[in-house]
Scaffold this motif. Sequence first.
Motif, PDB file in Angstrom:
ATOM      1  N   UNK A   1       0.832  -1.208   0.000  1.00  0.00           N
ATOM      2  CA  UNK A   1       0.000   0.000   0.000  1.00  0.00           C
ATOM      3  C   UNK A   1       0.865   1.256   0.000  1.00  0.00           C
ATOM      4  N   UNK A   2       2.045   1.171   0.600  1.00  0.00           N
ATOM      5  CA  UNK A   2       2.931   2.322   0.670  1.00  0.00           C
ATOM      6  C   UNK A   2       3.407   2.741  -0.721  1.00  0.00           C
ATOM      7  N   UNK A   3       3.667   1.798  -1.602  1.00  0.00           N
ATOM      8  CA  UNK A   3       4.162   2.142  -2.938  1.00  0.00           C
ATOM      9  C   UNK A   3       3.057   2.232  -3.985  1.00  0.00           C
ATOM     10  N   UNK A   4       1.845   1.863  -3.628  1.00  0.00           N
ATOM     11  CA  UNK A   4       0.719   1.925  -4.556  1.00  0.00           C
ATOM     12  C   UNK A   4       0.206   3.364  -4.627  1.00  0.00           C
ATOM     13  N   UNK A   5       0.405   4.019  -5.753  1.00  0.00           N
ATOM     14  CA  UNK A   5       0.048   5.429  -5.883  1.00  0.00           C
ATOM     15  C   UNK A   5      -1.460   5.657  -5.909  1.00  0.00           C
ATOM     16  N   UNK A   6      -2.260   4.619  -6.120  1.00  0.00           N
ATOM     17  CA  UNK A   6      -3.713   4.795  -6.134  1.00  0.00           C
ATOM     18  C   UNK A   6      -4.303   4.874  -4.725  1.00  0.00           C
ATOM     19  N   UNK A   7      -3.520   4.527  -3.718  1.00  0.00           N
ATOM     20  CA  UNK A   7      -3.982   4.593  -2.323  1.00  0.00           C
ATOM     21  C   UNK A   7      -3.432   5.865  -1.696  1.00  0.00           C
ATOM     22  N   UNK A   8      -4.301   6.719  -1.157  1.00  0.00           N
ATOM     23  CA  UNK A   8      -3.814   7.955  -0.523  1.00  0.00           C
ATOM     24  C   UNK A   8      -2.893   7.653   0.665  1.00  0.00           C
ATOM     25  N   UNK A   9      -1.873   8.470   0.808  1.00  0.00           N
ATOM     26  CA  UNK A   9      -0.875   8.263   1.862  1.00  0.00           C
ATOM     27  C   UNK A   9      -1.516   8.339   3.249  1.00  0.00           C
ATOM     28  N   UNK A  10      -2.466   9.240   3.435  1.00  0.00           N
ATOM     29  CA  UNK A  10      -3.119   9.369   4.747  1.00  0.00           C
ATOM     30  C   UNK A  10      -3.862   8.091   5.127  1.00  0.00           C
ATOM     31  N   UNK A  11      -4.419   7.376   4.147  1.00  0.00           N
ATOM     32  CA  UNK A  11      -5.086   6.106   4.442  1.00  0.00           C
ATOM     33  C   UNK A  11      -4.086   5.044   4.901  1.00  0.00           C
ATOM     34  N   UNK A  12      -2.915   5.029   4.272  1.00  0.00           N
ATOM     35  CA  UNK A  12      -1.871   4.075   4.667  1.00  0.00           C
ATOM     36  C   UNK A  12      -1.419   4.359   6.094  1.00  0.00           C
ATOM     37  N   UNK A  13      -1.221   5.628   6.401  1.00  0.00           N
ATOM     38  CA  UNK A  13      -0.756   6.007   7.737  1.00  0.00           C
ATOM     39  C   UNK A  13      -1.792   5.638   8.791  1.00  0.00           C
ATOM     40  N   UNK A  14      -3.049   5.972   8.559  1.00  0.00           N
ATOM     41  CA  UNK A  14      -4.078   5.702   9.572  1.00  0.00           C
ATOM     42  C   UNK A  14      -4.348   4.210   9.747  1.00  0.00           C
ATOM     43  N   UNK A  15      -4.147   3.416   8.711  1.00  0.00           N
ATOM     44  CA  UNK A  15      -4.433   1.980   8.788  1.00  0.00           C
ATOM     45  C   UNK A  15      -3.303   1.187   9.446  1.00  0.00           C
ATOM     46  N   UNK A  16      -2.061   1.517   9.147  1.00  0.00           N
ATOM     47  CA  UNK A  16      -0.949   0.658   9.554  1.00  0.00           C
ATOM     48  C   UNK A  16      -0.026   1.243  10.611  1.00  0.00           C
ATOM     49  N   UNK A  17      -0.074   2.535  10.846  1.00  0.00           N
ATOM     50  CA  UNK A  17       0.935   3.166  11.692  1.00  0.00           C
ATOM     51  C   UNK A  17       0.299   3.777  12.929  1.00  0.00           C
ATOM     52  N   UNK A  18       0.919   3.543  14.070  1.00  0.00           N
ATOM     53  CA  UNK A  18       0.517   4.189  15.316  1.00  0.00           C
ATOM     54  C   UNK A  18       1.473   5.357  15.540  1.00  0.00           C
ATOM     55  N   UNK A  19       0.934   6.586  15.454  1.00  0.00           N
ATOM     56  CA  UNK A  19       1.815   7.742  15.558  1.00  0.00           C
ATOM     57  C   UNK A  19       1.080   8.920  16.178  1.00  0.00           C
TER      58      UNK A  19
END
Length: 150
Positions: free
Chosen positions: A36-54
């Motif tokens: 998902x991180x390298x897939x340009x069709x997925x917004x970066x904010x969605x990747x962050x909220x789904x996989x990262x605790x920050x």
Amino acid sequence: MKKTILVIVLFVTICLGCYYKSVQRNKKLIFDFAYEMVNVSIPINNVVSKHIECDKIGKAISVILISNFRKEYNKNPKKIYVYTYCEGLLNGTGKEIESPNKSQIYFVEFNDSLIIPVLLNNEAKIVAFSYGLKKGKENYLLRIDGIKEY
């Protein structure tokens, strides 16, 4: 005596099976994150909220890092591989990282020039990922979840 040995062997086998299953589950989670991180069709904010605790600052850092990783990966896209800390050191993919919980560190190999370490917490959420920062003689990971200790 034979029953005791059989019980010990059975117990060790069950423990090793549980550990192997846990490692494979974590590898699958990290592979999904990397894809998902390298897939340009997925917004970066969605990747962050789904996989990262920050925290708030960590989210900004994550967005910047992921956008840079996408650019670098798209220069030379290849198959993505995920290695445990020990596998990465043995096959030359990873590098020594200073952390007390090395069993939670994984290396993601995107291509020859893009290999990143990833640190998971106990809930299998990513709490650190970067190229690794030099701090003295050892390599450290930059935590993005707001916790100051490893």
